[in-house]
Design an enzyme around this catalytic site. Structure first.
Site, PDB file in Angstrom:
ATOM      1  N   TYR A   1      -6.353  -5.821 -15.225  1.00  8.99           N
ATOM      2  CA  TYR A   1      -7.583  -5.293 -14.652  1.00  8.99           C
ATOM      3  C   TYR A   1      -8.788  -5.758 -15.469  1.00  8.99           C
ATOM      4  CZ  TYR A   1      -4.233  -2.216 -12.313  1.00  8.99           C
ATOM      5  OH  TYR A   1      -3.171  -1.729 -11.605  1.00  8.99           O
TER       6      TYR A   1
ATOM      7  N   HIS B   1       4.447  -5.211 -14.336  1.00 10.07           N
ATOM      8  CA  HIS B   1       3.384  -5.159 -13.319  1.00 10.07           C
ATOM      9  C   HIS B   1       3.620  -6.154 -12.177  1.00 10.07           C
ATOM     10  CE1 HIS B   1      -1.311  -4.873 -12.827  1.00 10.07           C
ATOM     11  NE2 HIS B   1      -0.671  -4.640 -11.695  1.00 10.07           N
TER      12      HIS B   1
HETATM   13  P1  NAD Z   1      -7.878   3.508  -4.513  1.00 11.18           P
HETATM   14  O1  NAD Z   1      -7.235   3.641  -3.195  1.00 11.18           O
HETATM   15  O2  NAD Z   1      -7.738   4.601  -5.479  1.00 11.18           O
HETATM   16  O3  NAD Z   1      -9.425   3.158  -4.250  1.00 11.18           O
HETATM   17  C1  NAD Z   1     -10.290   2.910  -5.327  1.00 11.18           C
HETATM   18  C2  NAD Z   1     -11.694   2.631  -4.810  1.00 11.18           C
HETATM   19  O4  NAD Z   1     -12.208   3.795  -4.169  1.00 11.18           O
HETATM   20  C3  NAD Z   1     -12.671   2.304  -5.930  1.00 11.18           C
HETATM   21  O5  NAD Z   1     -13.641   1.408  -5.439  1.00 11.18           O
HETATM   22  C4  NAD Z   1     -13.296   3.646  -6.227  1.00 11.18           C
HETATM   23  O6  NAD Z   1     -14.551   3.495  -6.855  1.00 11.18           O
HETATM   24  C5  NAD Z   1     -13.420   4.194  -4.818  1.00 11.18           C
HETATM   25  N1  NAD Z   1     -13.525   5.665  -4.785  1.00 11.18           N
HETATM   26  C6  NAD Z   1     -12.769   6.567  -5.452  1.00 11.18           C
HETATM   27  N2  NAD Z   1     -13.188   7.814  -5.193  1.00 11.18           N
HETATM   28  C7  NAD Z   1     -14.235   7.700  -4.340  1.00 11.18           C
HETATM   29  C8  NAD Z   1     -15.101   8.635  -3.704  1.00 11.18           C
HETATM   30  N3  NAD Z   1     -14.955   9.951  -3.902  1.00 11.18           N
HETATM   31  N4  NAD Z   1     -16.058   8.163  -2.883  1.00 11.18           N
HETATM   32  C9  NAD Z   1     -16.213   6.840  -2.656  1.00 11.18           C
HETATM   33  N5  NAD Z   1     -15.426   5.891  -3.236  1.00 11.18           N
HETATM   34  C10 NAD Z   1     -14.453   6.328  -4.062  1.00 11.18           C
HETATM   35  O7  NAD Z   1      -7.337   2.116  -5.123  1.00 11.18           O
HETATM   36  P2  NAD Z   1      -6.964   1.596  -6.576  1.00 11.18           P
HETATM   37  O8  NAD Z   1      -8.046   1.880  -7.589  1.00 11.18           O
HETATM   38  O9  NAD Z   1      -6.561   0.183  -6.414  1.00 11.18           O
HETATM   39  O10 NAD Z   1      -5.660   2.413  -6.944  1.00 11.18           O
HETATM   40  C11 NAD Z   1      -5.657   3.463  -7.883  1.00 11.18           C
HETATM   41  C12 NAD Z   1      -5.077   3.032  -9.216  1.00 11.18           C
HETATM   42  O11 NAD Z   1      -3.665   2.817  -9.097  1.00 11.18           O
HETATM   43  C13 NAD Z   1      -5.636   1.699  -9.762  1.00 11.18           C
HETATM   44  O12 NAD Z   1      -6.874   1.887 -10.368  1.00 11.18           O
HETATM   45  C14 NAD Z   1      -4.511   1.311 -10.695  1.00 11.18           C
HETATM   46  O13 NAD Z   1      -4.630   2.052 -11.895  1.00 11.18           O
HETATM   47  C15 NAD Z   1      -3.258   1.750  -9.930  1.00 11.18           C
HETATM   48  N6  NAD Z   1      -2.678   0.665  -9.092  1.00 11.18           N
HETATM   49  C16 NAD Z   1      -1.612  -0.040  -9.598  1.00 11.18           C
HETATM   50  C17 NAD Z   1      -1.072  -1.095  -8.866  1.00 11.18           C
HETATM   51  C18 NAD Z   1       0.092  -1.876  -9.440  1.00 11.18           C
HETATM   52  O14 NAD Z   1       0.616  -1.511 -10.476  1.00 11.18           O
HETATM   53  N7  NAD Z   1       0.527  -2.930  -8.789  1.00 11.18           N
HETATM   54  C19 NAD Z   1      -1.599  -1.442  -7.623  1.00 11.18           C
HETATM   55  C20 NAD Z   1      -2.652  -0.675  -7.119  1.00 11.18           C
HETATM   56  C21 NAD Z   1      -3.185   0.378  -7.863  1.00 11.18           C
END
Ligand code: NAD
Length: 321
Positions: free
Chosen positions: A56, A119
């Site tokens: 990230y 990952h």
């Molecule tokens: P998510 O579905 O949580 O969406 C995140 C987005 O939504 C960001 O732009 C955030 O700023 C926005 N957001 C959050 N709350 C909000 C609100 N109240 N109003 C408006 N916008 C809002 O997607 P994500 O961040 O990709 O997934 C969550 C976490 O899971 C990641 O940060 C990561 O740590 C993990 N993840 C891991 C993998 C992997 O291991 N392959 C893949 C995806 C996600």
């Protein structure tokens, strides 16, 4: 805040976890102070589970999270990853995994992580992941640098097969259980439950799709899924419901995962997301959403190497974010 136990690990995770991908500017440039404020607001409200990766922001997220957790490390369950370092750069060799954790610990300003993940394993050679990366991670577990180990990725049947074969401590799945999609429940949850493997459900907003701003440019979902999401956002708006609150509540109600991991960019987003705990879902709104979703039910996208495809699963070919 409510906490649930992660599989057999004994770790107690807040049901809402903090995803630190936005701290690495994955969703647009973020001022360091906003990210730090988000981390501190989350801790103040009882969120104890924080997830990052060297991928990230190509180490920026780990650097920022490490700085924000300075003096607060003992309050959190900290998770980072190994094996993915850039969009197309993967290395699941034992030597890289072993070096990777030391680099991460330095950036995170700590001597151990509580959770350590291989990952996006669908981009690696499956046998190398199983025979090199995971044994190297088990050795790190024995040294105390990582308390528990897991795998993450998109294709559920691959995650299920590798997790069962290696008796993983936990699996992190993303974009497979939220308002847009539910196939986690069919393809991974039963395997995890039968083997006492912990589950983390990431991306409750389908990687930003279920927000007023909509999907980021790089989002790999097919146009039909993005169009359905845009209709759902509009429908919620017309009913006076905040779509992010509804989407989070929907995930928090799924009892088979220890935590739902949402990416958060600012103290305001943290505050907004906490509203999900007091939110009541209108069943009529949910059934109207189901009608919009019917044509794209459980539709996902290709991710990883074709040879990692598990029979009977959607194709894994292509590239993810
Ligand atoms: P998510 O579905 O949580 O969406 C995140 C987005 O939504 C960001 O732009 C955030 O700023 C926005 N957001 C959050 N709350 C909000 C609100 N109240 N109003 C408006 N916008 C809002 O997607 P994500 O961040 O990709 O997934 C969550 C976490 O899971 C990641 O940060 C990561 O740590 C993990 N993840 C891991 C993998 C992997 O291991 N392959 C893949 C995806 C996600």
């Amino acid at each position: 805040m409510e906490y649930r136990t992660l599989g057999n690990t004994g770790l107690r995770l807040s049901v809402l976890g903090f995803g630190a991908a936005p701290l690495g500017n994955e969703y647009g440039n973020l001022a360091a102070t906003e990210g730090e404020g988000a981390v501190h607001a989350a801790i103040d409200h009882g969120i104890n589970f924080f997830d990052t990766s060297p991928y990230y922001g190509r180490t920026l997220s780990e650097e920022r999270l490490g700085a924000a957790l300075s003096g607060k490390r003992d309050k959190v369950v900290l998770c980072t990853k190994c094996g993915r370092y850039d969009k197309e750069l993967f290395d699941f060799s034992a030597s890289r995994v072993t070096a990777s954790i030391d680099e991460s610990l330095r950036r995170l300003r700590t001597d151990h992580v509580d959770m350590f993940i291989a990952h996006d394993i669908e981009f690696g050679d499956r046998e190398q992941v199983v025979n090199e990366a995971i044994p190297a991670m088990r050795k790190l577990q024995a040294t105390g640098k990582a308390r528990f180990i897991g795998i993450s990725g998109l294709p559920l049947k691959l995650l299920a097969e590798v997790a069962e074969r290696t008796q993983m401590d936990f699996v992190l799945s993303y974009c497979h259980y939220n308002l847009m999609i539910r196939d986690l429940d069919r393809l991974l949850t039963p395997v995890a439950a039968a083997n006492h493997i912990g589950l983390v459900n990431a991306s409750p907003l389908h990687m930003g799709m279920l927000t007023p701003a909509g999907a980021p440019m790089w989002h790999p979902a097919p146009p039909s899924v993005k169009e359905a999401a845009a209709k759902i956002v509009q429908l919620c708006e017309s009913r006076g419901v905040d779509v992010t609150t509804l989407a989070l509540r929907f995930c928090l109600d799924y009892p088979h995962v220890a935590s739902t991991l949402a990416g958060m960019s600012s103290p305001t987003e943290v505050e907004q997301n906490l509203k999900a705990f007091d939110f009541r879902v209108d069943p009529k709104l949910l059934s109207d959403i189901e009608i919009i979703l019917a044509p794209v039910k459980d539709r996902t996208w290709d991710s990883g190497r074709q040879q990692n495809e598990v029979t009977g699963q959607q194709s894994n070919k292509g590239v993810a974010r």
